[in-house]
Design an enzyme around this catalytic site. Structure first.
Site, PDB file in Angstrom:
ATOM      1  N   HIS A   1       3.194   2.403  -5.071  1.00 46.43           N
ATOM      2  CA  HIS A   1       3.970   2.617  -6.211  1.00 46.43           C
ATOM      3  C   HIS A   1       4.086   1.843  -7.073  1.00 46.43           C
ATOM      4  CE1 HIS A   1       3.627   7.048  -5.623  1.00 46.43           C
ATOM      5  NE2 HIS A   1       4.783   7.217  -4.749  1.00 46.43           N
TER       6      HIS A   1
ATOM      7  N   HIS B   1       6.545  11.234 -11.231  1.00 47.54           N
ATOM      8  CA  HIS B   1       7.085  11.321  -9.628  1.00 47.54           C
ATOM      9  C   HIS B   1       8.167  12.532  -9.849  1.00 47.54           C
ATOM     10  CE1 HIS B   1       7.190  11.331  -5.424  1.00 47.54           C
ATOM     11  NE2 HIS B   1       6.333  10.227  -5.382  1.00 47.54           N
TER      12      HIS B   1
ATOM     13  N   TYR C   1      10.188  15.716  -8.776  1.00 40.53           N
ATOM     14  CA  TYR C   1      10.402  16.686  -7.889  1.00 40.53           C
ATOM     15  C   TYR C   1      10.891  18.007  -8.656  1.00 40.53           C
ATOM     16  CZ  TYR C   1      10.192  12.787  -4.755  1.00 40.53           C
ATOM     17  OH  TYR C   1       9.954  11.826  -3.726  1.00 40.53           O
TER      18      TYR C   1
ATOM     19  N   ASP D   1       1.243  15.841   1.650  1.00 34.14           N
ATOM     20  CA  ASP D   1       1.239  14.613   0.731  1.00 34.14           C
ATOM     21  C   ASP D   1      -0.384  14.075   0.706  1.00 34.14           C
ATOM     22  OD1 ASP D   1       2.193  12.117  -0.381  1.00 34.14           O
ATOM     23  OD2 ASP D   1       3.234  11.303   1.443  1.00 34.14           O
TER      24      ASP D   1
ATOM     25  N   GLN E   1      -1.726  14.326  -6.537  1.00 35.39           N
ATOM     26  CA  GLN E   1      -1.019  14.175  -5.469  1.00 35.39           C
ATOM     27  C   GLN E   1      -0.065  15.308  -5.180  1.00 35.39           C
ATOM     28  OE1 GLN E   1      -1.841  11.556  -3.129  1.00 35.39           O
ATOM     29  NE2 GLN E   1      -0.406  11.776  -1.644  1.00 35.39           N
TER      30      GLN E   1
ATOM     31  N   GLU F   1       1.778  14.812  -8.791  1.00 36.85           N
ATOM     32  CA  GLU F   1       1.609  13.378  -9.410  1.00 36.85           C
ATOM     33  C   GLU F   1      -0.006  13.527  -9.863  1.00 36.85           C
ATOM     34  OE1 GLU F   1       3.118  10.566  -6.403  1.00 36.85           O
ATOM     35  OE2 GLU F   1       3.592  12.169  -5.396  1.00 36.85           O
TER      36      GLU F   1
END
Length: 361
Positions: free
Chosen positions: A133, A205, A207, A272, A309, A324
């Site tokens: 990252h 990123h 959530y 993931d 992702q 992502e």
């Protein structure tokens, strides 16, 4: 002559349209407020974007992190559908689910190294022996609101990643623009330019939890992805592109996220995985649709990126789900993957749109 019912309906539509424009004109589209200070005294600012429907998005200059996205459920009750907190100190101390802009290269780079134009570059090994990252989420970005029409609000974040930062070559100028529309769309436009060849892979990123609390295992997910990139035990791609058919990764028909998640334990403990999107990786296309049956909230993800992702917050008890949008992991070491390299005179561009709605049942 038009029938009275048609005249009344036309009048109602005109009145509603006029009311909507009046409401839109009265909305304070962007508000900028102090949010905290870095240890060196650098001020951190928070931008609040609003639309005419009551949807709110909050983004701060630290990490260009979104702290909240408030949208209504089927009953009109607003909830924050993003994992976040309302104070800067928790983010700076290490909040475990920041909705940050990730870079210079999102996802993993195997062995924390790559070669470019005959030169080997070594990066910090922050994920076992691999690089994950980068640190764009831990710096303060410059920010300014942008002029838009009366149906939008936009703020642009800028960061200069200097030559040699984290071992990467080139001075990279990054711009990320968040735009909130009256169509309940949140647009993220990523751009980057460089003065030396370098890899770039930017993403958000964020959530999401459309219920607002608990886990996301009952969320129903559809992905426009018939393939994925298999990985080794350290989650570095093998270079293959495989079909999702017959695996727990098949979301080509709407499926409850928790239905087959147990098949992915103990490692990686949930989803993931990088999915290869069915689109051309250039035009803006629908990549995902996720819904929460309890609240009726629905979110669609559109992107120009070739992959996404899917991460189910495995370190958080599946409390959120990430989409992502990205180039594939370890692309810089995988010659058959879409290239992440940009050179002087070129501009990296990527767009992702999150659209929110509700359904009655």
């Amino acid at each position: 002559m038009y029938p009275l019912s048609s005249v009344l309906l036309l009048g109602l539509l005109i009145a509603q349209t006029a009311s909507h424009h009046a409401d839109a004109a009265l909305v304070t589209r962007i508000e900028e407020t102090p949010f905290g200070k870095m240890p060196d005294g650098t001020a951190v600012r928070l931008f609040t974007l609003r639309n005419a429907n009551g949807m709110t998005v909050k983004v701060m200059t630290y990490g260009a992190i979104m702290t909240a996205i408030e949208v209504p459920d089927r009953n009109g009750i607003k909830t924050n559908v993003l994992l976040g907190v309302d104070n800067f100190e928790q983010y700076h101390k290490g909040f475990r689910a920041p909705a940050a802009i990730i870079g210079r290269v999102a996802n993993r780079i195997g062995k924390a190294r790559f070669s470019l134009d005959g030169v080997e570059y070594k990066l910090p090994a922050n994920n076992g022996v691999n690089h994950l990252h980068g640190t764009f989420d831990k710096v303060v970005w410059q920010a300014k609101s942008l002029p838009t029409d009366e149906r939008e609000a936009a703020v642009q974040f800028t960061y200069l990643s200097k030559d040699g930062e984290e071992g990467y070559p080139g001075n990279l100028t990054v711009k990320v623009t968040y735009t909130l529309t009256d169509g309940n769309e949140l647009r993220l436009d990523h751009e980057a330019t460089t003065d030396k060849a370098t890899p770039v892979n930017l993403t958000s990123h964020a959530y999401f939890n459309l219920h607002g609390h608990g886990d996301v295992l009952d969320h129903v997910l559809w992905l426009a992805a018939g393939h994925y990139t298999p990985t080794d035990d350290e989650q570095i791609p093998t270079g293959q592109i495989a079909s999702v058919k017959g695996t727990p990764l098949d979301f080509t028909t709407p499926t409850r996220i928790g239905l087959r998640i147990g098949q992915l334990k103990p490692k990686p403990g949930g989803y993931d995985h990088n999915f290869v999107l069915d689109g051309d990786g250039k035009s803006l296309e629908l990549a995902a649709r996720v819904s929460d049956p309890l609240s009726g909230r629905v979110m669609e993800v559109r992107t120009t990126a070739p992959g996404v992702q899917l991460y189910t917050g495995n370190h958080l008890g599946h409390g959120g789900v990430c989409f992502e949008t990205q180039y594939f992991p370890d692309s810089v070491n995988q010659p058959n993957f879409p290239s992440t390299i940009i050179r002087p005179g070129q501009t990296f561009k990527s767009k992702t749109v999150f659209t929110f709605a509700t359904k009655l049942n």
